[in-house]
Structures are given as structure tokens and as C-alpha cells.
Design a protein around this motif. Sequence first.
Motif, short mmCIF file in Angstrom:
data_model
loop_
_atom_site.label_atom_id
_atom_site.label_comp_id
_atom_site.label_asym_id
_atom_site.label_seq_id
_atom_site.Cartn_x
_atom_site.Cartn_y
_atom_site.Cartn_z
N SER A 81 0.95 -1.00 -0.15
CA SER A 81 -0.03 0.13 0.05
C SER A 81 0.80 1.06 0.03
O SER A 81 2.10 1.07 0.31
CB SER A 81 -0.78 0.16 1.14
OG SER A 81 -0.18 0.42 2.49
N GLY A 82 0.38 2.53 -0.25
CA GLY A 82 1.05 3.48 -0.06
C GLY A 82 1.44 3.88 1.23
O GLY A 82 2.67 4.38 1.52
N LEU A 83 0.68 3.51 2.25
CA LEU A 83 1.05 3.90 3.65
C LEU A 83 2.20 2.95 3.97
O LEU A 83 3.22 3.17 4.52
CB LEU A 83 -0.16 3.52 4.44
CG LEU A 83 0.14 3.77 5.79
CD1 LEU A 83 0.66 4.96 6.34
CD2 LEU A 83 -1.22 3.49 6.89
N TYR A 107 -0.30 13.71 4.95
CA TYR A 107 -1.22 12.56 4.73
C TYR A 107 -1.64 11.98 6.24
O TYR A 107 -0.30 11.60 6.87
CB TYR A 107 -0.91 11.60 3.90
CG TYR A 107 -1.66 10.20 3.64
CD1 TYR A 107 -3.05 10.38 3.44
CD2 TYR A 107 -0.95 9.09 4.01
CE1 TYR A 107 -3.79 9.10 3.49
CE2 TYR A 107 -1.75 7.95 4.02
CZ TYR A 107 -3.33 7.91 3.75
OH TYR A 107 -3.71 6.96 3.66
N GLU A 150 5.25 16.83 0.83
CA GLU A 150 3.93 16.22 0.25
C GLU A 150 3.51 17.39 -0.92
O GLU A 150 3.37 18.45 -0.50
CB GLU A 150 3.13 15.84 1.25
CG GLU A 150 1.93 14.91 0.82
CD GLU A 150 1.12 14.46 1.87
OE1 GLU A 150 1.35 14.02 2.83
OE2 GLU A 150 -0.23 14.58 1.61
N SER A 154 -2.10 17.08 1.64
CA SER A 154 -3.55 16.36 1.66
C SER A 154 -4.42 17.33 2.28
O SER A 154 -4.24 18.06 3.08
CB SER A 154 -3.49 15.07 2.74
OG SER A 154 -2.94 14.07 2.06
N THR A 181 2.25 10.90 -4.70
CA THR A 181 0.96 10.34 -5.20
C THR A 181 0.28 11.36 -6.03
O THR A 181 -0.26 11.14 -7.02
CB THR A 181 0.32 9.86 -3.85
OG1 THR A 181 0.97 9.03 -3.24
CG2 THR A 181 -1.10 9.10 -4.07
N MET A 199 8.36 8.47 -3.36
CA MET A 199 7.31 7.14 -3.23
C MET A 199 6.04 7.75 -3.86
O MET A 199 5.75 8.73 -3.79
CB MET A 199 7.25 7.52 -1.39
CG MET A 199 5.86 6.68 -0.84
SD MET A 199 4.65 7.93 -0.57
CE MET A 199 3.15 6.83 -0.58
N ALA A 201 1.56 6.18 -3.91
CA ALA A 201 0.72 5.28 -3.56
C ALA A 201 0.29 4.94 -4.89
O ALA A 201 -0.69 5.68 -5.48
CB ALA A 201 -0.65 5.67 -2.89
N THR A 203 -1.91 2.92 -5.76
CA THR A 203 -3.28 2.97 -5.66
C THR A 203 -4.09 3.89 -6.24
O THR A 203 -5.19 3.59 -6.67
CB THR A 203 -3.62 3.14 -3.89
OG1 THR A 203 -2.72 2.00 -3.33
CG2 THR A 203 -4.93 2.87 -3.64
N LYS A 204 -3.24 4.96 -6.46
CA LYS A 204 -4.15 6.06 -6.85
C LYS A 204 -4.04 6.16 -8.30
O LYS A 204 -4.44 5.37 -9.26
CB LYS A 204 -3.58 7.35 -6.44
CG LYS A 204 -3.62 7.38 -4.80
CD LYS A 204 -4.94 7.18 -4.37
CE LYS A 204 -4.87 7.39 -2.85
NZ LYS A 204 -5.51 6.37 -1.88
N LEU A 213 -4.53 -2.08 -4.21
CA LEU A 213 -3.55 -1.14 -3.08
C LEU A 213 -2.19 -1.57 -3.52
O LEU A 213 -1.86 -2.74 -3.38
CB LEU A 213 -4.07 -1.51 -1.66
CG LEU A 213 -5.54 -0.80 -1.23
CD1 LEU A 213 -6.12 -1.74 -0.43
CD2 LEU A 213 -5.38 0.49 -0.69
N MET A 214 -1.24 -0.68 -3.61
CA MET A 214 0.04 -0.79 -3.87
C MET A 214 0.89 0.42 -3.55
O MET A 214 0.28 1.87 -3.71
CB MET A 214 0.18 -1.22 -5.21
CG MET A 214 1.61 -2.12 -5.17
SD MET A 214 1.81 -2.60 -6.86
CE MET A 214 0.40 -3.86 -7.04
N TRP A 335 -8.92 8.23 -3.73
CA TRP A 335 -9.03 9.18 -4.89
C TRP A 335 -8.31 8.29 -6.17
O TRP A 335 -7.62 7.52 -6.43
CB TRP A 335 -8.48 10.22 -4.78
CG TRP A 335 -7.27 10.58 -3.95
CD1 TRP A 335 -7.19 10.46 -2.79
CD2 TRP A 335 -6.35 11.06 -4.65
NE1 TRP A 335 -5.70 10.88 -2.50
CE2 TRP A 335 -5.23 11.14 -3.60
CE3 TRP A 335 -5.68 11.40 -5.84
CZ2 TRP A 335 -4.02 11.58 -3.61
CZ3 TRP A 335 -4.43 11.62 -6.14
CH2 TRP A 335 -3.54 11.79 -5.04
C1 LIG Z 1 -0.99 11.45 -0.38
C2 LIG Z 1 -1.39 10.10 -0.20
N1 LIG Z 1 -0.10 9.31 0.24
C3 LIG Z 1 -0.21 8.23 0.53
C4 LIG Z 1 -1.74 7.52 0.57
C5 LIG Z 1 -1.63 6.03 0.90
O1 LIG Z 1 -1.85 5.12 -0.02
P1 LIG Z 1 -2.58 3.65 0.19
O2 LIG Z 1 -4.30 4.05 0.34
O3 LIG Z 1 -2.24 3.02 -0.76
O4 LIG Z 1 -2.31 3.46 1.54
C6 LIG Z 1 -2.75 8.28 0.19
C7 LIG Z 1 -4.23 7.74 0.25
O5 LIG Z 1 -4.95 8.07 0.33
C8 LIG Z 1 -2.62 9.54 -0.02
O6 LIG Z 1 -3.74 10.17 -0.31
#
Ligand SMILES: Cc1ncc(COP(=O)(O)O)c(C=O)c1O
Length: 386
Positions: A81-83, A107, A150, A154, A181, A199, A201, A203-204, A213-214, A335
Motif C-alpha cells: 500500500s502507499g502507507l 497525509y 508532500e 493532503s 502520489t 514514494m 501510492a 493505489t491512485k 492497493l500498492m 481518489w
Molecule cells: C497523499 C497520499 N499518500 C499516501 C496514501 C496512502 O495510500 P494507500 O491508500 O495505498 O495506503 C494516500 C491515500 O489516500 C494519499 O492520499
Amino acid sequence: MKPSTRLIHHPYRPPAGFDAPQVGVHKASTVFFPDVATLRARDWRQKNGYTYGLHGTPTTFTLEERIATLEGGLQCLLVPSGLAAIALVDQALLGPGDELLLPANVYGPSRELARHELARWGITHRLYDPLDAAALAAMIGPATKLIWIEAAGSVTMEFPDLQGLLQVARAKGVTSAIDNTWGAGVAFDAFALGADIVMQALTKYPSGGGDVLMGSVTTRDAALHERLKLTHMHLGLGVAANDAELVLRSLPSLALRYAAADASARELATWLAARPEIARVLHPALPGSPGHAHWRASCRAAAGLFSVLFDARFAGADVDRFVDALELFRIGFSWAGPVSLAVPYELAAMRQPAPYAGALVRFSIGFEDVEDLKADLDQALSRLRG
Ligand SMILES: Cc1ncc(COP(=O)(O)O)c(C=O)c1O
């Protein structure tokens, strides 16, 4: 040999001479070694062979290479996941007594990770103003080991002084990591601006389907990559080949999808800015939005993501009613997918002091026709007035 054994040991050769647009899905927990000498000579850190499913298959190696290409990097690691990508960077680079600097608009879960997990390991963190590079420089001390950036921030969407922040990190010798992201490797070139780690996500936008999710951690420095790679291995991180395939399938349309979402979002943000119900639109590409000059200095595009602040006469409950009245926009967090989203946020619960009074809604713009989205916003706003 009995049929049950023959079914397992049936000869299989990956198809040679088969060429097609998409990469095959290679799944494995076990990877076979041709002999003991090869097994003994394996090096998990190198990509010159396959050793174990967790350490990569042709599918995940290909995705790593493509993400590195997208970011302008040389090495890439994939995580679930991004996290998890943020956590990998933090865990690989920080130890007891170290300090981490996070932007004030970071975030949320990245800050929670610092507050809860990193704090337990004796790692402290402080928040800096992403619009003020001089203030960041003044905060850096001998314990500062990592700075997260970032762009854009966020929810409140401030665009940071990217060039200034990265220059400060470089001048002070502190490792910088960008959460790319929002930019997705399309809006700006993080490595060219001086980032050490980029880095995303995945995922987006790289996935774009709202169904994967990645995360990725990309570098240009072999020693830094090796440090991250060892932690990645020690933690047993890896991604499923089917998920990697979905991202690989989406990557060729990344720039087109990003441009389409960007165009629709700018049109809707401009339209909303003229509405009497809206006090302020927070979109980095719109003049007057915090950090707009920094966005202009570093970016060639913007994501389909923006926030609006409602006029003070509307209470949070009114704005919740507006979000509930939307028909095409769905309510959801992750998103950059095909479906447009709206989420109301309570700034006072997220940041102290809250940067703005009043109710905020963040929109992620998908691929619906922009006139249909406008009509949906219009009907929901008119119910708010009623
Ligand atoms: C800016 C940002 N970084 C990281 C993430 C984390 O991504 P993930 O949902 O894949 O854990 C998000 C998720 O919303 C995000 O908006």
C-alpha cells in the motif's frame, strides 16, 4: 511414475517467441533452482535471478522497472500500500534518537504512524510549514534524519515550496522523501528537483481503477536503495502478481487519464469558485490558492483533486446534506479512480490550529462527462440553499 506425480512434474517452458502488449502474470511462492550450486550462490539483493516469490517475479520486476522509469529513478521497491511505502522509508532510515520532519498538512496516517509506532521506538517528529523553506532550515538539527515532503498537501492542497525545501534538505545533508502520489510522476520531476526518495501510492493514478492497493519506493542511489531493500526483505513485504498486472495494464493510459482528470477538475474548480455558496477553492493550479506560485514554478499539470470551503453561513450539517444530495459523486476516500468522489473533512479535528474556519469538502474528479458532474453539483448546491 503415477499420473498424480506426472501432473506435478509435467514439463513446462515459458513461451519463447510470444510477444504481446501486456506482461504475463508470473505467480510464485517457490522458485525452482536448477541445482544446489545455484541455490547456494543466490543473492536476494540482486535482480539477476529469481530466488523466492516474495523477492520478485518477472511480473513484479517489470512493474518496478516501469515505475522507476516513470519517476526518473533507477531502482524501485513495491509494497502492499502507499502507507506501507511510507512506513518502509521511516523504518529503514530512522532509529532511536532520530527526528523526522513532516509537513503540517501531511497525509494523516503518516502522522499517526509517527505519533504511535515511531514514538514507541524513540523516534520523534515535528511538523513544518511546507510554504516556508527558511523555517524548515531553522528546524533542522543534528538529530534530523529524514524530511517528508508532500506536493500538494493532503486535503488543504497547499503546494509546497518544493525547490526551496529540497535545496534546504540537500544543503543540510538530510535525506528527503517525496510523497509523489498527487503528481504521479506526471506533474513534476521529483528527482530532477533534488529528491532522494520518491514514494507513490500506486493505489491512485497508476492503478486508476479503484481496485488495487500498492505502493512504490523509488531511488537513484544504489546504497540508499540497498538500505531500503534490506528492510523490505526483513519485513517480508511483497505484492501479488495479479495486482502488479492490473497496475501494468493501467500504466500506458496514466498520462491520458491524468490529463483528463486535470482538465475536468480545473473546469469544475473554476465553476465552483464563482458560486455564492463557496467561500474558497483550494486547487494548486488556480491563482490565489496557497502555494500557487510554487506549483507554477515546478509543475506542468495538476491532479484531478481539489477542495472547497463553504461560505460561513453553512454549518457542517448543511454541508453533509450537500454531499449526501450528490448523485454521481460517490462518498469515499481513495481518489484517482474512474468515479468522482466527495468527502467532507473536519479541519479542526485534523490540525491544530485549523488552517481555515468553515466546512471543507474534497473532490476527486473521475471520468464522467464534466457537464454531468456540473449538473450534479448544481442540483446538490440548490438543495443546500433550500
Ligand atoms: C497523499 C497520499 N499518500 C499516501 C496514501 C496512502 O495510500 P494507500 O491508500 O495505498 O495506503 C494516500 C491515500 O489516500 C494519499 O492520499
